[in-house]
Design an enzyme around this catalytic site. Structure first.
Site, PDB file in Angstrom:
ATOM      1  N   ILE A 142      28.090  36.624   8.187  1.00 47.76           N
ATOM      2  CA  ILE A 142      28.732  35.146   8.290  1.00 47.76           C
ATOM      3  C   ILE A 142      28.340  33.963   7.593  1.00 47.76           C
ATOM      4  O   ILE A 142      29.103  33.204   6.906  1.00 47.76           O
ATOM      5  CB  ILE A 142      29.028  34.809  10.064  1.00 47.76           C
ATOM      6  CG1 ILE A 142      29.744  36.010  10.632  1.00 47.76           C
ATOM      7  CG2 ILE A 142      29.549  33.638  10.156  1.00 47.76           C
ATOM      8  CD1 ILE A 142      31.453  35.614  10.354  1.00 47.76           C
ATOM      9  N   VAL A 145      28.519  34.385   3.810  1.00 47.07           N
ATOM     10  CA  VAL A 145      29.967  34.071   3.350  1.00 47.07           C
ATOM     11  C   VAL A 145      30.343  32.752   3.349  1.00 47.07           C
ATOM     12  O   VAL A 145      31.105  32.211   2.452  1.00 47.07           O
ATOM     13  CB  VAL A 145      30.863  35.292   4.058  1.00 47.07           C
ATOM     14  CG1 VAL A 145      32.398  34.713   3.664  1.00 47.07           C
ATOM     15  CG2 VAL A 145      30.646  36.713   3.724  1.00 47.07           C
ATOM     16  N   GLU A 146      30.088  32.153   4.454  1.00 43.46           N
ATOM     17  CA  GLU A 146      30.480  30.913   5.011  1.00 43.46           C
ATOM     18  C   GLU A 146      29.966  29.586   3.850  1.00 43.46           C
ATOM     19  O   GLU A 146      30.675  28.967   3.331  1.00 43.46           O
ATOM     20  CB  GLU A 146      30.324  30.304   6.355  1.00 43.46           C
ATOM     21  CG  GLU A 146      31.166  30.994   7.333  1.00 43.46           C
ATOM     22  CD  GLU A 146      32.661  30.460   7.104  1.00 43.46           C
ATOM     23  OE1 GLU A 146      33.026  29.626   6.813  1.00 43.46           O
ATOM     24  OE2 GLU A 146      33.504  31.300   7.590  1.00 43.46           O
ATOM     25  N   THR A 147      28.669  29.845   3.682  1.00 43.86           N
ATOM     26  CA  THR A 147      27.959  28.600   2.964  1.00 43.86           C
ATOM     27  C   THR A 147      26.679  29.020   2.185  1.00 43.86           C
ATOM     28  O   THR A 147      26.056  28.272   1.864  1.00 43.86           O
ATOM     29  CB  THR A 147      27.403  27.559   3.930  1.00 43.86           C
ATOM     30  OG1 THR A 147      26.385  28.345   4.800  1.00 43.86           O
ATOM     31  CG2 THR A 147      28.498  27.016   4.868  1.00 43.86           C
ATOM     32  N   TYR A 344      38.449  38.836   4.527  1.00 45.90           N
ATOM     33  CA  TYR A 344      37.290  38.182   5.072  1.00 45.90           C
ATOM     34  C   TYR A 344      36.165  38.877   5.840  1.00 45.90           C
ATOM     35  O   TYR A 344      35.152  38.942   5.817  1.00 45.90           O
ATOM     36  CB  TYR A 344      37.648  36.913   5.848  1.00 45.90           C
ATOM     37  CG  TYR A 344      36.515  36.071   6.539  1.00 45.90           C
ATOM     38  CD1 TYR A 344      35.958  34.891   5.816  1.00 45.90           C
ATOM     39  CD2 TYR A 344      35.994  36.381   7.593  1.00 45.90           C
ATOM     40  CE1 TYR A 344      34.909  34.400   6.459  1.00 45.90           C
ATOM     41  CE2 TYR A 344      35.206  35.601   8.310  1.00 45.90           C
ATOM     42  CZ  TYR A 344      34.366  34.660   7.608  1.00 45.90           C
ATOM     43  OH  TYR A 344      33.573  33.945   8.278  1.00 45.90           O
TER      44      TYR A 344
END
Length: 361
Positions: A142, A145-147, A344
């Site tokens: 998570i 992938v996010e930041t 995602y």
């Protein structure tokens, strides 16, 4: 020991607004890291908009906030002209391509950063798994992938992004009314959080949709799921990896994560018996027992055949090439509550797996 959100969140956001929660690594990161020097600037302020000022009055009344302060905050927000366009879905007929989508997130740079994040926070990841049941690879997937583990946390002022989507959401969107209502709710949540701080509500930065910090939580998710996982008396989703890890794990537990259950199983097809349309009809909502899944022409092996829960057939299109398929469990569906996309969710799963494999080499 984690402390209740109202007692600690205000401290963290106040420090974030003052720029005191940006570590050297975050503040020197690439453009888009959320530093003040590269914040995207908006256009016309909302002070002259009757609908915005009416909303400010309603929020102040509902939340017992200072009316003038809420009006001043919303009035100082500026419309971001490019943001409404970014919210529009791809044109009808645009082919999805899992291979291309995957390549954006599963690459050597992100995997190497994930390895460092995991090694630096191994004890915290293990504690989060023990407390919430969420394995390290999902949390690592998570945040990666996010930041990219905090490298790219966004460079839009949160107040501008939320106000733009609350008052100027693109009406061409097929779910415009629903989505605009969502962003009005998020703006209200942000104002409620900021009301408990002595910081500048103009200062927090994030994504063009108003998501913040390493895990890109929306304001309502901060209010509901963020935790002080290291017990230091504040919640910091910008720099404090422990709070990020605990908050992501808490989010998944709240949405029904089942400890020990893999999110996906491999699946093949018995073409002679395949009822693909039936299996795909519920989309990614787990609907079929293993027996009924197999009766529809899916072929499962090993643990999947003994899985006691419900399954969904997840289709991942590959442009002009044949689609890819997996059998999704309840935990796959839970990952999509973070971002409502099966592509995602698969990226999160596969990035986490790649990082774990690199750690175990």
């Amino acid at each position: 020991m984690r402390r209740p959100l109202p007692n600690v969140l205000s401290i963290a956001l106040m420090l974030a607004a003052a720029g005191l929660l940006l570590s050297p690594s975050a503040s020197s990161a690439q453009s888009g890291s959320g530093t003040r020097s590269n914040v995207v600037r908006g256009g016309v302020a909302y002070a002259s908009r009757d609908d915005a000022m009416q909303f400010a009055d309603e929020v102040a009344a509902r939340r017992n906030l200072d009316r003038d302060q809420v009006r001043a905050t919303i009035g100082a927000a500026r419309m971001l002209p490019n943001v409404p366009r970014l919210m529009l879905p791809a044109p009808t007929g645009t082919p999805k391509n899992w291979a291309i989508y995957r390549s954006r997130f599963i690459d050597p740079v992100r995997i190497a950063a994930g390895v460092r994040f995991w090694r630096n926070n191994a004890d915290t990841l293990a504690r989060a798994e023990a407390e919430y049941g969420v394995p390290p690879e999902i949390i690592v997937g998570i945040v990666g992938v996010e930041t990219i583990y905090g490298r790219n946390m966004g460079n839009f002022r949160v107040i501008d992004a939320l106000a733009t989507l609350a008052f100027d959401f693109p009406q061409a969107h097929p779910r415009a009314a629903e989505r605009q209502a969502f962003f009005r709710s998020e703006l209200e949540s942000f104002l409620g959080i900021e009301s408990r701080t002595a910081g500048d509500p103009m200062a927090p930065v994030g994504s063009y949709a108003g998501a913040m910090g390493m895990p890109q939580f929306m304001p309502s998710s901060i209010a509901k799921y963020a935790v002080d996982f290291d017990g230091d008396g504040r919640i910091d989703l910008v720099n404090d990896a422990a709070d990020v890890i605990g908050s992501v794990a808490n989010y998944f537990k709240a949405f029904g994560w089942k400890p020990g259950v893999p999110p996906i199983f491999p699946v093949r097809f018995d073409i002679a018996r395949l009822q693909k349309a039936v299996l795909l009809a519920p989309d990614i909502v787990p609907t079929f027992s293993a027996d009924s899944f197999v009766a529809g022409g899916a072929v499962l092996d090993g643990d999947a055949l003994r899985y006691p829960g419900l399954l969904a057939l997840v289709e991942l299109q590959n442009g002009d090439d044949p689609p890819s398929y997996v059998a999704g469990t309840k935990n796959f569906y839970v990952i999509t509550r973070y971002n409502w996309s099966s592509y995602y969710a698969m990226s999160v799963i596969e990035l986490g797996r790649e990082v774990r494999a690199a750690i175990e080499q």
